[in-house]
Design an enzyme around this catalytic site. Structure first.
Site, PDB file in Angstrom:
ATOM      1  N   MET A   1       0.794  -1.225   0.000  1.00 38.43           N
ATOM      2  CA  MET A   1       0.000   0.000   0.000  1.00 38.43           C
ATOM      3  C   MET A   1       0.831   1.282   0.000  1.00 38.43           C
ATOM      4  SD  MET A   1      -2.867  -1.419  -0.286  1.00 38.43           S
ATOM      5  CE  MET A   1      -4.108  -0.154  -0.012  1.00 38.43           C
ATOM      6  N   ARG A   2       2.035   1.221  -0.583  1.00 36.35           N
ATOM      7  CA  ARG A   2       2.848   2.433  -0.699  1.00 36.35           C
ATOM      8  C   ARG A   2       3.141   2.693  -2.176  1.00 36.35           C
ATOM      9  NH1 ARG A   2       2.451   5.267   3.453  1.00 36.35           N
ATOM     10  NH2 ARG A   2       4.307   6.425   2.833  1.00 36.35           N
TER      11      ARG A   2
ATOM     12  N   HIS B   1      -4.319  -5.327  -9.228  1.00 32.60           N
ATOM     13  CA  HIS B   1      -5.318  -4.353  -8.791  1.00 32.60           C
ATOM     14  C   HIS B   1      -6.705  -4.973  -8.924  1.00 32.60           C
ATOM     15  CE1 HIS B   1      -7.156  -0.586  -7.880  1.00 32.60           C
ATOM     16  NE2 HIS B   1      -7.923  -0.705  -8.942  1.00 32.60           N
TER      17      HIS B   1
ATOM     18  N   ASP C   1      -1.592   2.402  -9.927  1.00 35.76           N
ATOM     19  CA  ASP C   1      -2.448   1.434 -10.625  1.00 35.76           C
ATOM     20  C   ASP C   1      -2.472   1.704 -12.125  1.00 35.76           C
ATOM     21  OD1 ASP C   1      -3.023   0.179  -8.205  1.00 35.76           O
ATOM     22  OD2 ASP C   1      -4.663   1.552  -7.797  1.00 35.76           O
TER      23      ASP C   1
HETATM   24  C1  GRF Z   1      -5.981  -7.424  -3.085  1.00 33.57           C
HETATM   25  O1  GRF Z   1      -7.338  -7.206  -3.368  1.00 33.57           O
HETATM   26  C2  GRF Z   1      -5.122  -6.629  -4.007  1.00 33.57           C
HETATM   27  O2  GRF Z   1      -5.595  -6.590  -5.301  1.00 33.57           O
HETATM   28  C3  GRF Z   1      -5.248  -5.294  -3.347  1.00 33.57           C
HETATM   29  O3  GRF Z   1      -5.074  -5.554  -1.997  1.00 33.57           O
HETATM   30  C4  GRF Z   1      -5.579  -6.849  -1.741  1.00 33.57           C
HETATM   31  C5  GRF Z   1      -4.478  -7.627  -1.102  1.00 33.57           C
HETATM   32  O4  GRF Z   1      -4.912  -8.855  -0.642  1.00 33.57           O
HETATM   33  N1  GRF Z   1      -4.457  -4.286  -3.935  1.00 33.57           N
HETATM   34  P1  GRF Z   1      -3.876  -9.902  -0.067  1.00 33.57           P
HETATM   35  O5  GRF Z   1      -2.984  -9.161   0.927  1.00 33.57           O
HETATM   36  O6  GRF Z   1      -3.106 -10.479  -1.203  1.00 33.57           O
HETATM   37  O7  GRF Z   1      -4.732 -10.906   0.637  1.00 33.57           O
END
Ligand code: GRF
Length: 203
Positions: A89-90, A108, A144
């Site tokens: 998330m960075r 994504h 993204d």
């Molecule tokens: C997934 O939906 C991915 O596409 C999104 O964050 C979620 C991560 O899920 N960007 P995980 O950590 O792989 O369970």
């Protein structure tokens, strides 16, 4: 293919990759799982699979470049040349992307270029789409964004809320991400302008 997987949370996509490898269907050497959060469950999944797991807290660095440089050093130290973002998330800077040109992938949970951002599935459900999905793409400097490798379309059941839709999409993420990595491992992906072409026999 020597892979580093970057996670911030649950790591179910990481698990899908590890499972595919255990089945003998993914020719990837997992060199490192790296998280910006020490309590990310993905790190435990890595340890359970015998993959080196490392947390680097982004808050310890003065800026994104310094954080990215530390991640690049750790990834190289572990012998990885390819990076899969899996719920990381960075945002990454050119400092990071230029270290692994054309070899940083992301997943994504929406059909890009629609619904980029941290809440792609929820935004799609709120918009009222009838077909949702997920996308694996090469990463460029926009969030993204970048050449698409594979997408899966997921029909939206009438009345489905964002959470139900996210769960359905996630099962497809778990299929297409290992597939994209296997194509890369088999050296079957070629960049043609901004399009990714897949060479060789259909999988
Ligand atoms: C997934 O939906 C991915 O596409 C999104 O964050 C979620 C991560 O899920 N960007 P995980 O950590 O792989 O369970």
């Amino acid at each position: 293919l020597n892979l580093a997987v970057l996670v911030s949370g649950s790591g179910s996509n990481l698990q899908a990759m590890l499972d595919r490898k255990a089945q003998g269907l993914l020719d990837v050497d997992f060199r490192l799982v790296l998280s910006n959060k020490a309590d990310a469950y993905g790190l435990e999944r890595a340890r359970a699979a015998g993959v080196p797991a490392l947390a680097i807290d982004h808050r310890q660095f003065p800026d994104r470049e310094a954080f990215d440089a530390a991640m690049v050093a750790a990834i190289r130290d572990h012998g990885a040349d390819t990076v899969a973002l899996a719920g990381f998330m960075r945002l990454l800077t050119p400092t990071f992307l230029n270290a692994f040109p054309g070899r940083v992938l992301n997943i994504h949970p929406a059909l890009l270029p629609s619904f980029p951002g941290a809440r792609g599935q929820r935004d799609a459900a709120a918009y009222g789409v009838t077909i949702a999905g997920c996308t694996v793409h090469l990463v460029d400097e926009q969030m993204d964004h970048g050449p698409i490798i594979i997408q899966a379309a997921v029909p939206v059941p009438p009345g489905a809320d964002g959470e139900a839709l996210a769960a359905r999409i996630l099962t497809w993420e778990h299929r297409i991400y290992p597939q994209a990595l296997q194509w890369l491992a088999q050296d079957r992906l070629r960049l043609d302008g901004r399009h990714v072409r897949i060479h060789g026999p259909a999988a």
